[in-house]
Structure formats: structure tokens, C-alpha cells
Design a protein around this motif. Structure first.
Motif, PDB file in Angstrom:
ATOM      1  N   ASP A  48       0.815  -1.220   0.000  1.00 23.84           N
ATOM      2  CA  ASP A  48       0.000   0.000   0.000  1.00 23.84           C
ATOM      3  C   ASP A  48       0.850   1.271   0.000  1.00 23.84           C
ATOM      4  O   ASP A  48       0.375   2.326  -0.384  1.00 23.84           O
ATOM      5  N   ASP A  60      -5.916  -5.964   1.313  1.00 25.25           N
ATOM      6  CA  ASP A  60      -5.671  -4.560   1.635  1.00 25.25           C
ATOM      7  C   ASP A  60      -4.763  -4.467   2.857  1.00 25.25           C
ATOM      8  O   ASP A  60      -4.735  -5.345   3.704  1.00 25.25           O
ATOM      9  N   TRP A  76       0.086   6.447   1.037  1.00 26.86           N
ATOM     10  CA  TRP A  76      -0.481   5.468   0.130  1.00 26.86           C
ATOM     11  C   TRP A  76      -0.056   5.795  -1.290  1.00 26.86           C
ATOM     12  O   TRP A  76       0.029   6.958  -1.663  1.00 26.86           O
TER      13      TRP A  76
END
Length: 108
Positions: A48, A60, A76
């Protein structure tokens, strides 16, 4: 109606070209088959923080070892391409080759 005729005439004179190699393609801002095949798109699990591909299923909140050891100054990031092959060629053409027509499809 005149605009459509003008677009048709322009398309006949200047057909859509592949962003990678310049070969004629079916639509504007596209890649031909060989360039599409040689473009290393990122899929699956990614970090990420830096978008580097990771082994395993796409989840995720994953972070690569490099970003855990030295976290980048951003939270990010996401990349669509691995910086290799046609992906590298497109990025360099956009950054250093004055190929601004790559920006719109790259942003999508």
C-alpha cells in the motif's frame, strides 16, 4: 453534423496510433496487441505504500519489507504498471519525450 464529418475525415487522414509503438489501432489512446502483451500490469497483492507487487492473494493493508524498514513520506501509493518493458517506455515518453497524449489514458 459537420463536427462528425470533420472527425471522420481526420480519422481517415490520421488514424489512431498505438501509444507504445505507433502502429494503427482501433481506438484513440490505445495499445496494439503486442504492446498490450508486453505491458507488465500490476495485479494481485501490492504494498500500500509503494505499490510493489507482493506474493500471495490480493489483500488490503499490506506493506513490503522495504517500506517497513524505511517508511516513505507518503501514506499510500498506487501504480498500474511495473516499470519495465512497454510500461517503462510509456513512462519515459510521458516524462521526457513530450508525449502529453499519454497522460489522459494513464490517469484512467
Amino acid at each position: 453534423m459537420q463536427a462528425r464529418g470533420l472527425q471522420t475525415a481526420l480519422a481517415a487522414i490520421y488514424p489512431p496510433r498505438c501509444l507504445g509503438c505507433g502502429m494503427t489501432v482501433g481506438s484513440e489512446f490505445g495499445l496494439c496487441g503486442p504492446c498490450w502483451r508486453d505491458t507488465p500490469f500490476i495485479a494481485g497483492a501490492i504494498c500500500d505504500s509503494c505499490s510493489v507487487p507482493l506474493p500471495g492473494p490480493g489483500e488490503d493493508g499490506l506493506t513490503c519489507d522495504a517500506c517497513m524498514a524505511a517508511p516513505p513520506p507518503w501514506r499510500w501509493a498506487r501504480s498500474a504498471l511495473i516499470y519495465d518493458g512497454t510500461g517503462r517506455k510509456l513512462v519515459l515518453a510521458l516524462k521526457h519525450g513530450d508525449r502529453q497524449e499519454i497522460a489522459q489514458p494513464a490517469g484512467r
